[in-house]
Design a protein around this motif. Structure first.
Motif, PDB file in Angstrom:
ATOM      1  N   THR A 132       0.827  -1.202   0.000  1.00 16.91           N
ATOM      2  CA  THR A 132       0.000   0.000   0.000  1.00 16.91           C
ATOM      3  C   THR A 132       0.862   1.253   0.000  1.00 16.91           C
ATOM      4  O   THR A 132       1.997   1.249   0.457  1.00 16.91           O
ATOM      5  CB  THR A 132      -0.947   0.037   1.208  1.00 16.91           C
ATOM      6  N   LEU A 133       0.268   2.317  -0.524  1.00 16.95           N
ATOM      7  CA  LEU A 133       0.943   3.607  -0.642  1.00 16.95           C
ATOM      8  C   LEU A 133      -0.004   4.688  -0.147  1.00 16.95           C
ATOM      9  O   LEU A 133      -1.148   4.796  -0.604  1.00 16.95           O
ATOM     10  CB  LEU A 133       1.328   3.861  -2.106  1.00 16.95           C
ATOM     11  N   GLU A 134       0.473   5.486   0.809  1.00 22.12           N
ATOM     12  CA  GLU A 134      -0.298   6.613   1.348  1.00 22.12           C
ATOM     13  C   GLU A 134       0.271   7.914   0.798  1.00 22.12           C
ATOM     14  O   GLU A 134       1.473   8.165   0.917  1.00 22.12           O
ATOM     15  CB  GLU A 134      -0.238   6.628   2.874  1.00 22.12           C
ATOM     16  N   ILE A 135      -0.618   8.737   0.209  1.00 25.83           N
ATOM     17  CA  ILE A 135      -0.185  10.004  -0.400  1.00 25.83           C
ATOM     18  C   ILE A 135      -1.002  11.140   0.204  1.00 25.83           C
ATOM     19  O   ILE A 135      -2.243  11.077   0.259  1.00 25.83           O
ATOM     20  CB  ILE A 135      -0.374   9.982  -1.933  1.00 25.83           C
ATOM     21  N   LEU A 190      -6.786   2.623  -6.609  1.00 26.00           N
ATOM     22  CA  LEU A 190      -7.203   3.545  -5.553  1.00 26.00           C
ATOM     23  C   LEU A 190      -8.162   2.856  -4.596  1.00 26.00           C
ATOM     24  O   LEU A 190      -9.209   2.347  -4.993  1.00 26.00           O
ATOM     25  CB  LEU A 190      -7.873   4.768  -6.185  1.00 26.00           C
ATOM     26  N   ASN A 191      -7.789   2.819  -3.323  1.00 19.62           N
ATOM     27  CA  ASN A 191      -8.649   2.203  -2.309  1.00 19.62           C
ATOM     28  C   ASN A 191      -9.645   3.207  -1.733  1.00 19.62           C
ATOM     29  O   ASN A 191     -10.847   2.941  -1.665  1.00 19.62           O
ATOM     30  CB  ASN A 191      -7.804   1.621  -1.174  1.00 19.62           C
ATOM     31  N   ARG A 192      -9.139   4.359  -1.314  1.00 16.38           N
ATOM     32  CA  ARG A 192     -10.047   5.368  -0.747  1.00 16.38           C
ATOM     33  C   ARG A 192      -9.408   6.759  -0.844  1.00 16.38           C
ATOM     34  O   ARG A 192      -8.183   6.899  -0.909  1.00 16.38           O
ATOM     35  CB  ARG A 192     -10.388   5.047   0.706  1.00 16.38           C
ATOM     36  N   LEU A 193     -10.275   7.746  -0.840  1.00  9.55           N
ATOM     37  CA  LEU A 193      -9.865   9.152  -0.828  1.00  9.55           C
ATOM     38  C   LEU A 193     -10.574   9.853   0.322  1.00  9.55           C
ATOM     39  O   LEU A 193     -11.765   9.612   0.576  1.00  9.55           O
ATOM     40  CB  LEU A 193     -10.235   9.839  -2.140  1.00  9.55           C
ATOM     41  N   GLN A 194      -9.838  10.719   1.001  1.00 11.94           N
ATOM     42  CA  GLN A 194     -10.433  11.542   2.059  1.00 11.94           C
ATOM     43  C   GLN A 194     -10.121  13.005   1.755  1.00 11.94           C
ATOM     44  O   GLN A 194      -8.972  13.349   1.421  1.00 11.94           O
ATOM     45  CB  GLN A 194      -9.868  11.156   3.429  1.00 11.94           C
ATOM     46  N   PHE A 195     -11.155  13.848   1.870  1.00 15.49           N
ATOM     47  CA  PHE A 195     -10.994  15.270   1.566  1.00 15.49           C
ATOM     48  C   PHE A 195     -11.327  16.091   2.802  1.00 15.49           C
ATOM     49  O   PHE A 195     -12.220  15.747   3.584  1.00 15.49           O
ATOM     50  CB  PHE A 195     -11.938  15.700   0.431  1.00 15.49           C
ATOM     51  N   SER A 196     -10.604  17.184   2.936  1.00 16.45           N
ATOM     52  CA  SER A 196     -10.945  18.170   3.977  1.00 16.45           C
ATOM     53  C   SER A 196     -10.653  19.553   3.418  1.00 16.45           C
ATOM     54  O   SER A 196      -9.676  19.747   2.687  1.00 16.45           O
ATOM     55  CB  SER A 196     -10.152  17.927   5.260  1.00 16.45           C
ATOM     56  N   LEU A 197     -11.511  20.506   3.749  1.00 16.25           N
ATOM     57  CA  LEU A 197     -11.350  21.868   3.234  1.00 16.25           C
ATOM     58  C   LEU A 197     -10.266  22.587   4.021  1.00 16.25           C
ATOM     59  O   LEU A 197     -10.332  22.698   5.235  1.00 16.25           O
ATOM     60  CB  LEU A 197     -12.681  22.626   3.342  1.00 16.25           C
ATOM     61  N   LEU A 237     -18.681  17.786  -2.634  1.00 15.08           N
ATOM     62  CA  LEU A 237     -17.775  17.787  -3.775  1.00 15.08           C
ATOM     63  C   LEU A 237     -17.001  16.487  -3.939  1.00 15.08           C
ATOM     64  O   LEU A 237     -16.282  16.314  -4.925  1.00 15.08           O
ATOM     65  CB  LEU A 237     -16.760  18.941  -3.639  1.00 15.08           C
ATOM     66  N   GLU A 238     -17.110  15.596  -2.965  1.00 11.72           N
ATOM     67  CA  GLU A 238     -16.251  14.408  -2.972  1.00 11.72           C
ATOM     68  C   GLU A 238     -16.424  13.558  -4.230  1.00 11.72           C
ATOM     69  O   GLU A 238     -15.454  13.075  -4.803  1.00 11.72           O
ATOM     70  CB  GLU A 238     -16.515  13.561  -1.720  1.00 11.72           C
ATOM     71  N   ASN A 239     -17.661  13.375  -4.680  1.00 10.57           N
ATOM     72  CA  ASN A 239     -17.881  12.548  -5.865  1.00 10.57           C
ATOM     73  C   ASN A 239     -17.226  13.155  -7.103  1.00 10.57           C
ATOM     74  O   ASN A 239     -16.612  12.444  -7.907  1.00 10.57           O
ATOM     75  CB  ASN A 239     -19.381  12.350  -6.107  1.00 10.57           C
ATOM     76  N   ILE A 240     -17.349  14.464  -7.264  1.00 11.42           N
ATOM     77  CA  ILE A 240     -16.754  15.132  -8.427  1.00 11.42           C
ATOM     78  C   ILE A 240     -15.240  15.037  -8.369  1.00 11.42           C
ATOM     79  O   ILE A 240     -14.581  14.657  -9.352  1.00 11.42           O
ATOM     80  CB  ILE A 240     -17.196  16.621  -8.485  1.00 11.42           C
ATOM     81  N   LEU A 241     -14.669  15.381  -7.218  1.00  9.19           N
ATOM     82  CA  LEU A 241     -13.214  15.369  -7.089  1.00  9.19           C
ATOM     83  C   LEU A 241     -12.663  13.942  -7.227  1.00  9.19           C
ATOM     84  O   LEU A 241     -11.620  13.727  -7.858  1.00  9.19           O
ATOM     85  CB  LEU A 241     -12.806  15.960  -5.746  1.00  9.19           C
ATOM     86  N   SER A 242     -13.352  12.965  -6.644  1.00  2.66           N
ATOM     87  CA  SER A 242     -12.905  11.574  -6.746  1.00  2.66           C
ATOM     88  C   SER A 242     -12.916  11.126  -8.198  1.00  2.66           C
ATOM     89  O   SER A 242     -11.983  10.444  -8.655  1.00  2.66           O
ATOM     90  CB  SER A 242     -13.811  10.661  -5.913  1.00  2.66           C
TER      91      SER A 242
END
Length: 469
Positions: free
Chosen positions: A346-349, A393-400, A413-418
Motif C-alpha cells: 500500500t501507498l499513502e499520499i 485507488l482504495n479510498r480518498l479523504q478530503f478536507s477543506l 464535492l467528494e464525488n466530483i473530485l474523486s
C-alpha cells in the motif's frame, strides 16, 4: 577455464565483507551454480574447438644433442567434461573442480636432430585432466569488491599420440619428445587462462557499481555492499537505493535487516526492502513528480468548469456569470509512505489540491484549497527485466483547507473530485509505473518464470535465469 558464463558466475565468486543493511538482498542457490556450470561448459567447449592456438617451438635434450620440435596448426576437435562440480565453501568462496576431462587434438609436427628430421600430421588424445580452482572476491584498494583467483592447479594423466604413417623406433622416439611440450603447455596455460577469464568477470562485476538510470528524475545504486557464503547458498547485499538523478545525497531513512525465507527451488531470490521503495518515493518527491496540474485541455472524460461547482458553492455562481475553465494544482505535502505487509503493498499520499478559475485574460483566480489523503494498493509484475507496477485507488479523504468562495460542505464535492482523480491521475500514474525500473542484471542474462511475493517489510522475486550465448 576461460570466461565461463561470466554473468552468472560473477554472482557467486564471493567472500565476506560486512557493511550496512542493504536495500536489496540477492540469494544465489546451488541451482544457479549448476546452471552456470552447464552453460559455462557448453561455452567453453565451443570456444576451445574454434580457438586458434599458437605454434609450439623449442627443443628437448637427449644424449647425443638436442631434439628441436615445432608443433603447428593445433586444433581441438573434441573436448569432454564428464565430471565437473561447483561447490560453495562457507565463508570463503567457490570451488571449481574438473575431473577426468579429455581433449582430442589434431596438429602438424616437425622434429629435427643432427642425425635426422621428420614431420607430418598427428592426432593427440589427452585424458585424465584435473583442474581445481578456488575463487573469492576481496575488497580492492577503493573498497569495492573485486574477483580473485585464490588458487589453481592442473594435472594431466595419459597422452596418446598417433603419428600418421609412422611406426617402429622413430615413431616411439618422436612421441617421447612431443609429449613433453604438450604436457608442459597444458599445465602452464590452464591456470593463466582461468585468471584471464576472471579478469573479464571482474570487469563485469564493476558494472554493478555504476548507477542505473530509471528516467530523467531518478537513478538506482545497485553497488555491492557485502555478502555471506553459506551452504548451500550465497547472500549478496546490494546497496539498493534510489537517488534523484545526479544527486547522491543519502535519503533520511535507515535500512532494516532482510531475512529471506529458506527456499531453494529457484536459482535466484531478490528481496527488495521497504527501505528501497521508500527511497524511490523520496527521490521522486524531491524531484517534484507528485506535483501535478490538471487543466481543462488535459481532461479526457470531463469538461471541468466553474459550472460544475456552482450548484454546490453558490458564491461561485455569483462570481462567474459565465462558466470559466477550471485548473487544479496538486502538491504533495509529505513524502508518500510505503507499507509492505503479507500479500499487501500500500501507498499513502498526502496532497494539497488548489482549484483555480481560469479567467478570459488567462490569469487565474484561486477558488478553494482541499487536503487530499489517498490510500492506494500496488500490484507488481516483472516484464522485460524490469519491475513494473499498477496503482489501484482504495479510498480518498478530503478536507477543506481554505476557501475564497465562502464556506461549504466538502462532502458535496467528494464525488466530483474523486471522479476527476480516478479518471485523470490514476491512468497517468499507471502509464509511468508500467515502464518500470531495471532490475539488477548483467549482459545476456534474462529472468525466466519470475514469481512475486509480498511479505512484511520486503518484496521477494523468485526467478530462474537464462543465459543467451
Amino acid at each position: 577455464m576461460v570466461k565461463i558464463c561470466c554473468s552468472l558466475l560473477l554472482l557467486s565468486l564471493l567472500s565476506v565483507q560486512l557493511k550496512a543493511n542493504p536495500g536489496l538482498k540477492v540469494r544465489i542457490t546451488q541451482n544457479a551454480l549448476e546452471y552456470a556450470k552447464k552453460v559455462g561448459l557448453e561455452i567453453l567447449k565451443k570456444n576451445i574447438e574454434k580457438e586458434q592456438f599458437p605454434d609450439l617451438t623449442g627443443y628437448e635434450r637427449f644424449g647425443l644433442g638436442n631434439v628441436n620440435y615445432n608443433i603447428s596448426r593445433i586444433r581441438v576437435t573434441a573436448v569432454e567434461f564428464p565430471n565437473v562440480s561447483i561447490s560453495i565453501i562457507p565463508r570463503s568462496g567457490i570451488k571449481l573442480m574438473i575431473r577426468n576431462a579429455s581433449l582430442t587434438i589434431n596438429m602438424n609436427w616437425n622434429i629435427r636432430t643432427w642425425m635426422f628430421k621428420d614431420g607430418g600430421r598427428s592426432t593427440v588424445h589427452i585424458s585424465k585432466v584435473f583442474v581445481t580452482a578456488i575463487f573469492s572476491t576481496p575488497l580492492d584498494s577503493m573498497g569495492r569488491t573485486s574477483v580473485s583467483l585464490n588458487s589453481c592447479h592442473t594435472t594431466s594423466g595419459d597422452t596418446d599420440i598417433k603419428l600418421n604413417g609412422k611406426s617402429g623406433f622413430l615413431h616411439d622416439f618422436f612421441i617421447k619428445y612431443l609429449k613433453k611440450p604438450i604436457h608442459r603447455n597444458l599445465a602452464t596455460n590452464s591456470c593463466p587462462n582461468i585468471r584471464s577469464g576472471i579478469q573479464l568477470i571482474a570487469k563485469d562485476l564493476q558494472s554493478l557499481n555504476v548507477p542505473v538510470r530509471i528516467d530523467d528524475l531518478a537513478e538506482i545504486d545497485y553497488s555491492l555492499n557485502s555478502l555471506e557464503v553459506f551452504r548451500p547458498y550465497i547472500d549478496m547485499a546490494l546497496k539498493g537505493m534510489v537517488y534523484p538523478a545526479g544527486n547522491y545525497t543519502g535519503p533520511p531513512y535507515m535500512a532494516t535487516p532482510i531475512a529471506i525465507p529458506d527456499q531453494s527451488d529457484s536459482m535466484l531470490y531478490l528481496a527488495f526492502s521497504e527501505y528501497f521503495f521508500q527511497t524511490f518515493l523520496f527521490s521522486y518527491y524531491t524531484a517534484g513528480a507528485f506535483n501535478i496540474t490538471i487543466a481543462k485541455e488535459a481532461c479526457r472524460y470531463l469538461n471541468i468548469s466553474t459550472e460544475m461547482f456552482s450548484n454546490i458553492i453558490p458564491k461561485i455562481a455569483k462570481y462567474s456569470t459565465i462558466p470559466y475553465p477550471v485548473m487544479m494544482k496538486l502538491m504533495a505535502t509529505e513524502i508518500p509512505l510505503i507499507s509492505l505487509q503479507q500479500d499487501s503493498f500500500t501507498l499513502e499520499i498526502q496532497e494539497s489540491m488548489e482549484v483555480f478559475a481560469v479567467l478570459p485574460d488567462s490569469t487565474t483566480q484561486s477558488l478553494f484549497t482541499v487536503n487530499v489523503a489517498a490510500n492506494t494498493s500496488i500490484a507488481l509484475n516483472v516484464f522485460d527485466q524490469k519491475l513494473t507496477g499498477s496503482l489501484c485507488l482504495n479510498r480518498l479523504q478530503f478536507s477543506l483547507a481554505h476557501s475564497n468562495v465562502g464556506s461549504f460542505e466538502i462532502s458535496f464535492l467528494e464525488n466530483i473530485l474523486s471522479y476527476i482523480l480516478q479518471t485523470e491521475l490514476i491512468p497517468s500514474a499507471n502509464a509511468k509505473l508500467s515502464k518500470g525500473f531495471p532490475l539488477p542484471n548483467l549482459a545476456n542474462v534474462t529472468f525466466t518464470r519470475p514469481r512475486i511475493t509480498i511479505a512484511q517489510g520486503y518484496v521477494l522475486i523468485s526467478t530462474d535465469a537464462h543465459y543467451k550465448h
